[in-house]
Write an enzyme that holds these catalytic residues in place. Structure first.
Site, PDB file in Angstrom:
ATOM      1  N   THR A 220      47.801  43.631  32.562  1.00 41.97           N
ATOM      2  CA  THR A 220      48.895  42.729  32.150  1.00 41.97           C
ATOM      3  C   THR A 220      49.830  43.422  31.163  1.00 41.97           C
ATOM      4  O   THR A 220      51.054  43.273  31.241  1.00 41.97           O
ATOM      5  CB  THR A 220      48.341  41.434  31.522  1.00 41.97           C
ATOM      6  OG1 THR A 220      47.413  40.841  32.429  1.00 41.97           O
ATOM      7  CG2 THR A 220      49.467  40.436  31.250  1.00 41.97           C
TER       8      THR A 220
ATOM      9  N   ASP B  95      51.612  39.334  37.743  1.00 42.94           N
ATOM     10  CA  ASP B  95      51.526  40.522  36.876  1.00 42.94           C
ATOM     11  C   ASP B  95      50.839  41.714  37.537  1.00 42.94           C
ATOM     12  O   ASP B  95      51.215  42.853  37.325  1.00 42.94           O
ATOM     13  CB  ASP B  95      50.881  40.180  35.520  1.00 42.94           C
ATOM     14  CG  ASP B  95      49.444  39.681  35.628  1.00 42.94           C
ATOM     15  OD1 ASP B  95      48.962  39.441  36.746  1.00 42.94           O
ATOM     16  OD2 ASP B  95      48.798  39.520  34.561  1.00 42.94           O
ATOM     17  N   HIS B  96      49.827  41.428  38.358  1.00 42.28           N
ATOM     18  CA  HIS B  96      49.111  42.512  39.037  1.00 42.28           C
ATOM     19  C   HIS B  96      48.195  41.923  40.099  1.00 42.28           C
ATOM     20  O   HIS B  96      48.088  40.704  40.218  1.00 42.28           O
ATOM     21  CB  HIS B  96      48.312  43.366  38.043  1.00 42.28           C
ATOM     22  CG  HIS B  96      47.433  42.573  37.113  1.00 42.28           C
ATOM     23  ND1 HIS B  96      46.308  41.908  37.550  1.00 42.28           N
ATOM     24  CD2 HIS B  96      47.520  42.309  35.782  1.00 42.28           C
ATOM     25  CE1 HIS B  96      45.737  41.294  36.522  1.00 42.28           C
ATOM     26  NE2 HIS B  96      46.457  41.511  35.437  1.00 42.28           N
TER      27      HIS B  96
ATOM     28  N   HIS C 184      42.285  34.191  35.940  1.00 46.80           N
ATOM     29  CA  HIS C 184      41.795  35.528  35.578  1.00 46.80           C
ATOM     30  C   HIS C 184      40.444  35.770  36.244  1.00 46.80           C
ATOM     31  O   HIS C 184      39.634  34.863  36.340  1.00 46.80           O
ATOM     32  CB  HIS C 184      41.669  35.640  34.047  1.00 46.80           C
ATOM     33  CG  HIS C 184      41.576  37.060  33.572  1.00 46.80           C
ATOM     34  ND1 HIS C 184      40.453  37.827  33.742  1.00 46.80           N
ATOM     35  CD2 HIS C 184      42.479  37.845  32.956  1.00 46.80           C
ATOM     36  CE1 HIS C 184      40.668  39.020  33.248  1.00 46.80           C
ATOM     37  NE2 HIS C 184      41.903  39.067  32.762  1.00 46.80           N
TER      38      HIS C 184
ATOM     39  N   GLU D 225      49.211  35.259  35.952  1.00 46.50           N
ATOM     40  CA  GLU D 225      48.024  36.114  35.945  1.00 46.50           C
ATOM     41  C   GLU D 225      47.425  36.271  37.346  1.00 46.50           C
ATOM     42  O   GLU D 225      47.094  35.276  38.013  1.00 46.50           O
ATOM     43  CB  GLU D 225      46.987  35.512  34.978  1.00 46.50           C
ATOM     44  CG  GLU D 225      45.619  36.186  34.975  1.00 46.50           C
ATOM     45  CD  GLU D 225      45.638  37.629  34.501  1.00 46.50           C
ATOM     46  OE1 GLU D 225      46.380  37.946  33.553  1.00 46.50           O
ATOM     47  OE2 GLU D 225      44.901  38.439  35.087  1.00 46.50           O
TER      48      GLU D 225
END
Ligand code: GP9
Length: 413
Positions: A81, A255-256, A196, A39
């Protein structure tokens, strides 16, 4: 309809899916594939320090014993995600205006979990969030997953919760009992959660100090990334103890992005430079680490690549050929260089150029170039995004005659 599908197939055959054989073809045959979707982990933390401490000491070590792609970009859009999952399993682009999982989660796809079912693989996802977040429970069924270990498979308490939910260390620990009884070979994905936004981590869990800038978000980012690094380290230890490690290939990717452009001033302070639009594109790089236990020839691979390339790469590693499939990515271990990595807004990167905000930059130096240098590729990028959109909007895979057919069970019992 079928003729449109044929046109798009012809395009990918002529422009993308290179038939030169991959040096890694079949290396993963019969082995377990374990993805870790990390994440919000950006490549910028790799091999970097904050307050004199390494941010990701475990990943930095692992890289020395793995294939590490240091010019690998996330390509997600609003679906974050879920978009990264969609890219990785389908080698298609996410949509311009929302998560595909929500808007087209019940389409027919030809995703990796479904393809490998015919080759004896059992597929699953581990993610300690509510099963319907990002409409995963519905979309996973279309992608063909056999099992989704969502939040209710885990023992989540106040004590083991950080930020959005179960902390990554407990997440990996509690997953082991499911993993150990899973039919092999398996294909599985672990989606971490602790790192996150807004990266709030109680000091008692933090191994390194925060950064000091005007951005609370960036300051807190480093200790939470470190937390995930430690959780992944622990997972490797668990895998070794269980005996699963040696029969598995582990693929870790970010993921990003984690830090948006709103924090450019603080980012500039950390990187000791002013952040230009060129840098903003380069900051979209996320780590990609392919770790093959017992394998020697490990190295840093500098070629420009993106999440869309993972499906063809993994299928080739598994030795699975699927002539009828339509993919917009390339096998990362094949010889050719990728033509471009396209982003959803039409920006793109090639070996030579970074194109963003209507400006063409030299990829190596970041110098501005004549716009005309970037024009020809820009048209191709838009054409390709449009083809991918048509496949999704018109649910064209319904007309595809692939080896595997029917939806996966994707059950959640
Ligand atoms: C939620 C998790 C994070 O389940 O995957 O989603 P994000 O907000 O990063 O898209």
């Amino acid at each position: 309809d079928g003729s449109k599908l044929h046109e798009i197939k012809k395009y990918t055959e002529e422009n993308i899916n290179d038939k030169t054989s991959s040096e890694m073809k079949g290396i993963a045959k019969g082995k377990n594939i374990i993805y870790i979707s990390a994440e919000s982990v950006q490549n910028l933390v790799i091999n970097r320090k904050v307050n004199g401490e390494e941010v990701t000491p475990f990943l930095n070590d692992l890289i020395k014993d793995s294939y590490y792609f240091n010019n690998f970009y996330h390509q997600v859009n609003l679906g974050r995600t879920s978009d990264s999952e969609f890219l990785v399993e389908n080698s298609l682009y996410p949509l311009p205006n929302g998560s595909v999982f929500f808007t087209h989660g019940q389409n027919e796809f030809n995703a990796v979990p479904e393809i490998i079912k015919d080759h004896g693989y059992y597929s699953s996802v581990f993610h300690a969030n509510n099963k319907s977040f990002w409409n995963r429970d519905v979309a996973y069924e279309s992608l063909g997953y056999d099992q989704f270990y969502s939040e209710r498979y885990f023992n989540v308490t106040e004590d083991n919760t950080i930020g959005w939910g179960l902390n990554d260390k407990a997440f990996f620990d509690q997953s082991m009992k499911y993993l150990e009884s899973m039919p092999e070979p398996f294909y599985t994905k672990f989606i971490t959660l602790t790192n996150h936004h807004p990266y709030e981590l109680d000091e008692k869990y933090a191994s390194i100090d925060k950064f000091d800038s005007n951005s609370k978000t960036l300051n807190q980012y480093f200790p939470t990334v470190r937390y995930t690094d430690e959780a992944i380290e622990r997972f490797f230890k668990n895998l070794k103890e269980s005996g699963l490690y040696k029969d598995s290939i582990i693929i870790i990717y970010g993921d990003h992005f984690g830090i948006s452009e709103n924090h450019n001033k603080a980012m500039g302070q950390y990187l000791n430079k002013e952040i230009t639009p060129y840098d903003s594109v380069q900051l979209q790089r996320v780590p990609l680490i392919i770790h093959i236990p017992g394998h020697e020839d490990d190295r840093v691979i500098e070629k420009v690549s993106g999440q869309i390339d993972l499906k063809p790469t993994v299928l080739n590693m598994l030795g699975i050929e699927n002539e009828e499939d339509i993919m917009f990515g390339n096998d990362l271990f094949a010889n050719q260089s990728k033509r471009f990595v396209a982003f959803r807004d039409g920006d793109y990167v090639t070996e030579d150029y970074v194109y963003t905000k209507d400006t063409c930059y030299d990829r190596e130096t970041g110098e501005k170039l004549e716009k005309s240098a970037c024009e020809p590729i820009k048209d191709k990028v838009l054409k390709e995004l449009n083809y991918s959109d048509q496949l999704i909007y018109e649910d064209l895979f319904r007309f595809q005659d692939t080896a595997s057919s029917g939806k996966g069970k994707g059950k959640e019992e």
